[in-house]
Design a protein around this motif. Sequence first.
Motif, PDB file in Angstrom:
ATOM      1  N   ILE A  15      -5.097  -6.008  -0.576  1.00 47.55           N
ATOM      2  CA  ILE A  15      -6.053  -6.653   0.327  1.00 47.55           C
ATOM      3  C   ILE A  15      -5.448  -7.900   0.965  1.00 47.55           C
ATOM      4  CG2 ILE A  15      -8.281  -7.845   0.435  1.00 47.55           C
ATOM      5  CD1 ILE A  15      -9.208  -5.957  -1.849  1.00 47.55           C
ATOM      6  N   LYS A  66      -6.374   2.909   0.200  1.00 47.36           N
ATOM      7  CA  LYS A  66      -7.214   1.934   0.910  1.00 47.36           C
ATOM      8  C   LYS A  66      -7.706   0.914  -0.118  1.00 47.36           C
ATOM      9  CE  LYS A  66      -8.669   5.352   4.327  1.00 47.36           C
ATOM     10  NZ  LYS A  66      -9.807   6.089   4.943  1.00 47.36           N
ATOM     11  N   PRO A  67      -7.122  -0.297  -0.113  1.00 47.15           N
ATOM     12  CA  PRO A  67      -7.426  -1.280  -1.165  1.00 47.15           C
ATOM     13  C   PRO A  67      -8.906  -1.590  -1.326  1.00 47.15           C
ATOM     14  CG  PRO A  67      -5.489  -1.954   0.048  1.00 47.15           C
ATOM     15  CD  PRO A  67      -6.049  -0.778   0.777  1.00 47.15           C
ATOM     16  N   LEU A  68      -9.649  -1.727  -0.236  1.00 47.26           N
ATOM     17  CA  LEU A  68     -11.074  -2.045  -0.364  1.00 47.26           C
ATOM     18  C   LEU A  68     -11.829  -0.893  -1.040  1.00 47.26           C
ATOM     19  CD1 LEU A  68     -11.834  -3.855   3.021  1.00 47.26           C
ATOM     20  CD2 LEU A  68     -11.842  -4.859   0.722  1.00 47.26           C
ATOM     21  N   TRP A  69     -11.449   0.318  -0.720  1.00 45.50           N
ATOM     22  CA  TRP A  69     -12.069   1.480  -1.363  1.00 45.50           C
ATOM     23  C   TRP A  69     -11.693   1.535  -2.841  1.00 45.50           C
ATOM     24  CZ3 TRP A  69     -15.861   4.457  -1.781  1.00 45.50           C
ATOM     25  CH2 TRP A  69     -15.794   5.730  -2.359  1.00 45.50           C
ATOM     26  N   GLU A  70     -10.425   1.198  -3.147  1.00 43.23           N
ATOM     27  CA  GLU A  70      -9.992   1.166  -4.545  1.00 43.23           C
ATOM     28  C   GLU A  70     -10.727   0.077  -5.324  1.00 43.23           C
ATOM     29  OE1 GLU A  70      -8.181   3.264  -6.205  1.00 43.23           O
ATOM     30  OE2 GLU A  70      -7.737   4.487  -4.440  1.00 43.23           O
ATOM     31  N   LEU A  71     -11.041  -1.034  -4.644  1.00 50.73           N
ATOM     32  CA  LEU A  71     -11.803  -2.098  -5.298  1.00 50.73           C
ATOM     33  C   LEU A  71     -13.187  -1.599  -5.687  1.00 50.73           C
ATOM     34  CD1 LEU A  71     -12.076  -5.060  -6.202  1.00 50.73           C
ATOM     35  CD2 LEU A  71     -12.780  -5.618  -3.866  1.00 50.73           C
ATOM     36  N   ALA A  72     -13.833  -0.869  -4.776  1.00 50.99           N
ATOM     37  CA  ALA A  72     -15.146  -0.301  -5.086  1.00 50.99           C
ATOM     38  C   ALA A  72     -15.053   0.689  -6.250  1.00 50.99           C
ATOM     39  CB  ALA A  72     -15.713   0.384  -3.844  1.00 50.99           C
ATOM     40  N   ASP A  80      -2.962  -7.270   3.853  1.00 51.64           N
ATOM     41  CA  ASP A  80      -3.573  -7.025   5.166  1.00 51.64           C
ATOM     42  C   ASP A  80      -3.973  -8.332   5.837  1.00 51.64           C
ATOM     43  OD1 ASP A  80      -3.256  -4.299   5.025  1.00 51.64           O
ATOM     44  OD2 ASP A  80      -5.261  -3.935   4.212  1.00 51.64           O
ATOM     45  N   LYS A 127       0.827  -1.205   0.000  1.00 51.20           N
ATOM     46  CA  LYS A 127       0.000   0.000   0.000  1.00 51.20           C
ATOM     47  C   LYS A 127       0.864   1.260   0.000  1.00 51.20           C
ATOM     48  CE  LYS A 127      -2.381  -1.125   3.642  1.00 51.20           C
ATOM     49  NZ  LYS A 127      -3.371  -1.042   4.743  1.00 51.20           N
ATOM     50  N   ILE A 169      -4.616  -3.990  -6.551  1.00 48.03           N
ATOM     51  CA  ILE A 169      -5.602  -3.804  -5.487  1.00 48.03           C
ATOM     52  C   ILE A 169      -5.756  -5.095  -4.687  1.00 48.03           C
ATOM     53  CG2 ILE A 169      -8.043  -3.368  -5.008  1.00 48.03           C
ATOM     54  CD1 ILE A 169      -8.032  -1.606  -7.587  1.00 48.03           C
ATOM     55  N   GLY A 170      -5.825  -6.214  -5.399  1.00 44.67           N
ATOM     56  CA  GLY A 170      -5.976  -7.512  -4.736  1.00 44.67           C
ATOM     57  C   GLY A 170      -4.805  -7.817  -3.825  1.00 44.67           C
TER      58      GLY A 170
END
Length: 530
Positions: free
Chosen positions: A411, A387-393, A414, A376, A407-408
């Motif tokens: 995640i 923020k990977p989860l936000w980037e995924l969205a 973490d 990250k 992005i994966g």
Amino acid sequence: MSSSVLERSLAILLGAVSRFLLALLSLFQSFRPRNFRPVPPAVRPLLLLSGVELARRIRRRQVKCVDVIQAYISRIKDVNPIVNALVAERFSAALKEAQQVDNRLAEGSEDEKSLEESVPYLGVPFTVKEAFALEGLPNSSGLVSRKNVIALTDAAVVTNLRKAGAIPLGVTNCSELCMWYESSNNLYGITRNPYNVDRIVGGSSGGEGCIIAAAGSVMGVGSDIGGSIRMPAFYNGIFGHKPTTGLIPNDGQFPNATGLRAEFLCTGPMCRYAEDLIPMFKIMAGPNVSKVKLDEEVFIKKVKFYSMEHDGGSPFLSKVDNELIHAQRRLIAYLEVQFGVQVQQVQIHKMKYAFQIWSAMMFTEGTDGKEPESFKELMRDCGKEVKPLWELAKKILGLSAYTLPAIGLGIVEDLAKVNHRRNAKLMSMCQNLQAEFSSLLGDDGVFLYPSHPKIAPRHHHPKLMPFNFAYTAIFNVLELPATQCPLGLSKEGLPLGIQLVANHHNDHLCLGVARHLESAFGGWRNPGAP
């Protein structure tokens, strides 16, 4: 429910989902129109010589260096619009440097022997993975936020090659931040395989493997922390060597490894002809070359060979393609019939945990007690926190600047830090596996193992089988030298290959065996040739 049962259940579920998605993706691709032109075969004689032979002819004034460089520039202009491997060039500067070589030779003040000793690759063109600094060219590693970063100096290995007389032509594509096995990013796009443009070139040194295989370069610089030299070399049917840890300097690349990861990242040579492996290694390593026995001749009859056809059945990884298994068996039959050696079949049970071991080691703090720089942090590159989860969205909405694999990985990183107890167990397993290999191989052993379980997949398929890189990655954390050696083409005309693995500081064994197998199995095959 125990963690091991949960892990296996998750693996089975992921496998089922992946197979279903692969079937859908394959069905979609079967209806997609094929608009790509085939890569034409290399026909100019200068393109079909090793770097060693080119340097010899230039030193002897049999060919002009300018003609050599121009032949490669013309070849790149022919194939690069098709494969998208070279992402920035320095053709004008390369031609000026070639003219300087010709002028130097015209003076006639240096004899051939002294030139060979001082500048062994005088006038030979090479290319460089874009992750390495090449003065005046981009050094982004495919990260959009670094699109304006221009290298002010050369990386250490580039300096070493230039001191040896070699001339850089440009930099080649890689995966975003060099942590994925398909070379595609949002800055330069996707690189396509010269044997079949619907197939991947591997990563992260994929552009390098591709342009070399397409005869747009004689040789090149790659780096490898999980197979990033060997997978592209395999998919593109060329030679690639991951050396024993610490022999070739990693300085001058982005991202560089920190903490414990610095022990796993290796810079190494990639080339079409095995004849160039050892000379490149010597030049790239500099003074460290004294730590290995590269001048020691390798006699096949005196080598002890060990073979494993697959990892032992990890639920996370794909099964090895039958054509790769048959190629490995043909190799074994050749060794046994031609040299009378007995290739021993072995079952090293811990190999089925290769992905888990590599992951645990990659996210472990270094000997200084510091955790390695997180992925990250690399993604942010001094910018805002990622923020990977936000980037995924955002990715789902088409708004993220990052690729899905990047992005994966953010995640997964973490999640990997959560189970410290499990990671400690896997670290212990890695140490035991390292001792097992060291005992098995000794100073005269070579281990035969698939370079990857799948022959060059179609584009995007790696996203649905993300852990297959473990076939190469395990040897990074074991710190063992490994050479990818081509073994001909499949029924569909795609490259086959094998990993040749030796014990620590016994690089000469896998390199020597690779050179012998080149003459026996044909080595690099000219893509597009009938």
